[in-house]
Design a protein around this motif. Sequence first.
Motif, short mmCIF file in Angstrom:
data_model
loop_
_atom_site.label_atom_id
_atom_site.label_comp_id
_atom_site.label_asym_id
_atom_site.label_seq_id
_atom_site.Cartn_x
_atom_site.Cartn_y
_atom_site.Cartn_z
N LYS A 168 -5.72 -24.74 11.48
CA LYS A 168 -5.77 -23.45 11.22
C LYS A 168 -6.90 -22.70 11.51
O LYS A 168 -8.03 -22.98 11.18
N ILE A 169 -6.91 -21.34 11.50
CA ILE A 169 -8.16 -20.50 11.76
C ILE A 169 -7.98 -19.48 10.50
O ILE A 169 -7.17 -18.80 10.12
N ASN A 170 -9.24 -19.49 9.74
CA ASN A 170 -9.30 -18.49 8.55
C ASN A 170 -10.47 -17.75 8.78
O ASN A 170 -11.23 -18.09 9.49
N PHE A 171 -10.39 -16.73 8.00
CA PHE A 171 -11.53 -15.63 8.03
C PHE A 171 -12.04 -15.34 6.59
O PHE A 171 -11.02 -15.24 5.80
N LYS A 172 -13.14 -15.10 6.36
CA LYS A 172 -13.59 -14.71 5.16
C LYS A 172 -13.15 -13.31 4.86
O LYS A 172 -13.10 -12.94 3.57
N LEU A 173 -13.19 -12.65 6.01
CA LEU A 173 -12.77 -11.08 5.89
C LEU A 173 -11.32 -10.76 5.08
O LEU A 173 -10.66 -11.82 5.40
N ARG A 174 -11.44 -10.05 4.14
CA ARG A 174 -10.05 -9.87 3.23
C ARG A 174 -9.47 -8.73 3.65
O ARG A 174 -10.43 -7.67 4.36
N ASP A 175 -8.05 -8.38 3.37
CA ASP A 175 -7.64 -7.07 3.67
C ASP A 175 -8.48 -6.04 2.69
O ASP A 175 -8.81 -6.31 1.60
N TRP A 176 -8.57 -4.76 3.18
CA TRP A 176 -9.28 -3.76 2.65
C TRP A 176 -8.48 -2.91 1.51
O TRP A 176 -7.52 -2.32 1.75
N GLY A 177 -9.01 -3.21 0.39
CA GLY A 177 -8.43 -2.45 -0.80
C GLY A 177 -8.61 -0.87 -0.72
O GLY A 177 -9.89 -0.82 -1.03
N VAL A 178 -7.85 -0.06 -0.67
CA VAL A 178 -8.16 1.31 -0.63
C VAL A 178 -7.89 2.03 -1.70
O VAL A 178 -8.33 3.59 -1.70
N SER A 179 -7.34 1.88 -2.73
CA SER A 179 -6.86 2.37 -3.77
C SER A 179 -8.13 2.84 -4.99
O SER A 179 -8.85 1.69 -5.09
N ARG A 180 -8.26 4.03 -5.38
CA ARG A 180 -9.40 4.21 -6.36
C ARG A 180 -8.59 5.06 -7.45
O ARG A 180 -7.93 5.98 -7.04
N GLN A 181 -8.73 4.52 -8.58
CA GLN A 181 -8.04 5.41 -9.79
C GLN A 181 -8.88 6.44 -10.25
O GLN A 181 -9.18 6.45 -11.45
N ARG A 182 -9.18 7.40 -9.44
CA ARG A 182 -10.01 8.70 -9.84
C ARG A 182 -9.46 10.05 -9.13
O ARG A 182 -8.55 9.77 -8.31
N TYR A 183 -10.02 11.00 -9.49
CA TYR A 183 -9.43 12.41 -9.30
C TYR A 183 -10.10 12.67 -7.80
O TYR A 183 -9.50 13.22 -6.82
N TRP A 184 -11.33 12.60 -7.69
CA TRP A 184 -12.16 13.27 -6.46
C TRP A 184 -12.08 12.27 -5.32
O TRP A 184 -12.95 11.67 -5.05
N GLY A 185 -10.85 12.29 -4.74
CA GLY A 185 -10.70 11.59 -3.61
C GLY A 185 -9.46 12.01 -2.50
O GLY A 185 -8.65 12.94 -3.37
N ALA A 186 -9.00 11.75 -1.63
CA ALA A 186 -7.96 12.17 -0.87
C ALA A 186 -6.94 11.38 -1.52
O ALA A 186 -6.63 10.10 -1.55
N PRO A 187 -5.65 12.17 -1.91
CA PRO A 187 -4.53 11.45 -2.59
C PRO A 187 -3.88 10.69 -1.76
O PRO A 187 -3.73 11.01 -0.15
N ILE A 188 -3.35 9.69 -2.09
CA ILE A 188 -2.55 8.50 -1.09
C ILE A 188 -1.28 9.20 -1.07
O ILE A 188 -0.56 9.32 -1.90
N PRO A 189 -0.95 9.29 0.29
CA PRO A 189 0.58 10.24 0.51
C PRO A 189 1.74 9.52 0.07
O PRO A 189 2.79 9.53 1.15
N PHE A 190 1.79 9.00 -0.99
CA PHE A 190 3.34 8.15 -1.25
C PHE A 190 4.13 8.88 -2.54
O PHE A 190 3.38 9.28 -3.38
N VAL A 191 5.32 8.60 -2.71
CA VAL A 191 5.96 8.83 -3.78
C VAL A 191 6.77 7.69 -4.28
O VAL A 191 7.16 6.94 -3.49
N HIS A 192 6.99 7.64 -5.52
CA HIS A 192 7.67 6.43 -6.21
C HIS A 192 8.98 6.88 -6.74
O HIS A 192 9.08 7.94 -7.50
N CYS A 193 10.11 6.50 -6.07
CA CYS A 193 11.49 6.92 -6.61
C CYS A 193 12.27 5.55 -6.91
O CYS A 193 12.09 4.62 -6.52
N ASP A 194 12.88 6.04 -8.14
CA ASP A 194 13.77 4.90 -8.75
C ASP A 194 14.89 4.34 -7.81
O ASP A 194 15.11 3.17 -7.60
#
Length: 587
Positions: free
Chosen positions: A421-447
């Motif tokens: 197996k080849i492994n990397f220390k690099l992890r996927d990039w978490g881009v969520s921030r729970q704050r106001y002054w940022g670019a809104p993530i353009p998704f909608v949650h529908c039941d």
Amino acid sequence: MQYDAKQIEKKWQSFWDENNSFEPCEDTSKDKKYILSMFPYPSGRIHMGHVRNYCLGDAFARHFRKSGFNVLHPIGWDSFGMPAENAAIKHKLHPKKWTYENIDYMRDELKALGLSFSKNQEFATSDELYTKWEQEFIIKMYEDGLLYRKSTTVNWCEPCHTVLANEQVEEGCCWRCDTPVEQKEMPGYYIGITKYAQELLDDLKTLEGQWPSQVLTMQENWIGRSEGLEFKFELSKESRYKLNRTFTSYEVFTTRPDTIYGVSYSALAPEHPIVKYIVEHKLLPDNKINAILEMQKVSERDRATQEKEGLSLEIDVMHPLTGEKIPVWVANFVLSSYGGGAVMAVPAHDQRDFEFAKKYDLPLKRVILDASCEDNEAPLSEAFTGEGVLVNSESFTNLPNTKAKKAIIYHFEQNSYGTKKINFKLRDWGVSRQRYWGAPIPFVHCDDCGLVPEKIENLPIALPEDVQITGEGNPLDNHATWKNCACPKCGKEATRETDTLDTFVQSSWYFLRYATNHKKWQTEGISKEDSKYWMDVDQYIGGIEHAILHLLYARFFTKVLRDLGYTEWPPSTRIGSWTWELPNNTR
């Protein structure tokens, strides 16, 4: 001749302004130079770090203009992020008002310095038009399977009711209210940078002689490619019953298969599913459960600097080759983000495992002899991690350990015990921030439809301005008229995503926006034609603190945008030469 600074400098600054002296021309037959300085955060005032770095870039730009080149020398503003929210709380101002007033003031300061920046190519990353194209990229990444949503552990302050960035955690406490920070599992969005790990690593070779070797080494280590063996530790029969048959095994990755016969214990991360199950079902005494809960409260970054601690989980696994029972521990030095959060521990040949074993009186099994040591029977004062010959390793005994690695991996694969197996220390990039002054993530949650991307024609999803920033939670969560919306897919009532994007997303493609003629900004996020002419950047001026995150993310974005069809760059891309001067230059 007496130099009247006010009169002479004002005269020439006015001349340059009226004659668009610093604008690149549209004649693509001319040889070009793209001079890029890392853009500033609009903190309110220019400081000497800005002056020094921007003077460096200005010298390059003026030299190449004089030499007949078509020069792109842009400036912009990295304007989303925490400082604006902090200022809003402190000064009781709206973040947008604070930000754009600062931009106006700092622009005048740069102009007064006589710096030869293009005024037409200027923008702020908080401009709605910039957000529009960024949100389109995010949607395209989602449709391509590169962006996804999952639950993860974050820093959480209960009194402030908010997630905190690592930088907001001071000695384990919230920087605002000084309350101990908890580790809390919450859903968030991730970009699959690990899919590009090998290409990011390989393309470092194209930067040799272009970027400082120190920076290339830092990125190489951050990506952290390692080859090894992945296999399963099967739980003992008694341990399966203790875990109510919920688990039968768990996977382990090791770069040292040559030490497989020296395993004396296995260790799991505090967040490992088996550990969580044991805690939730109270399968250990209360004192042990409480100790594990305390471990889980500490972030991985902070645990890395702590003394090694752990406790027995009172379960066993079977050694994959000898069938021997191996005790399983939970340990704070094991990271859930690497190798599945489980390790085989070989204290005689790994210093970290050695220190843990000495602390808890766990056995040490030597399986590699040090040829330079006269007495291999003497007690070890530290782990032996050098090369040698295998002992106590069944049919692999007497093999040099370098050859034994390949032989043992081959043995595992032939008998279906495990795989290379080849492994990397690099992890996927978490881009969520729970704050106001940022670019809104353009998704909608529908039941009914689940997670749904917004329609491209509805972009940008802009921030509502009628909010109050108090520091307690994300105001977008409580903004009913903005949060409540119609599902873009079925039209039923739905809820807009209130997380905003990490500001590193904005700084990962700004140089491509600069390279797009401002006349096209309304209709194109990135112009293929323009970027083909202007890219690569010929000279980058930035600080060494940009070496890993910013410049790694920027290299990643060029590859993603290429694969999504936004640019026509060749497969191996680079951002030209690099000049760096100060450790804190522009932000």
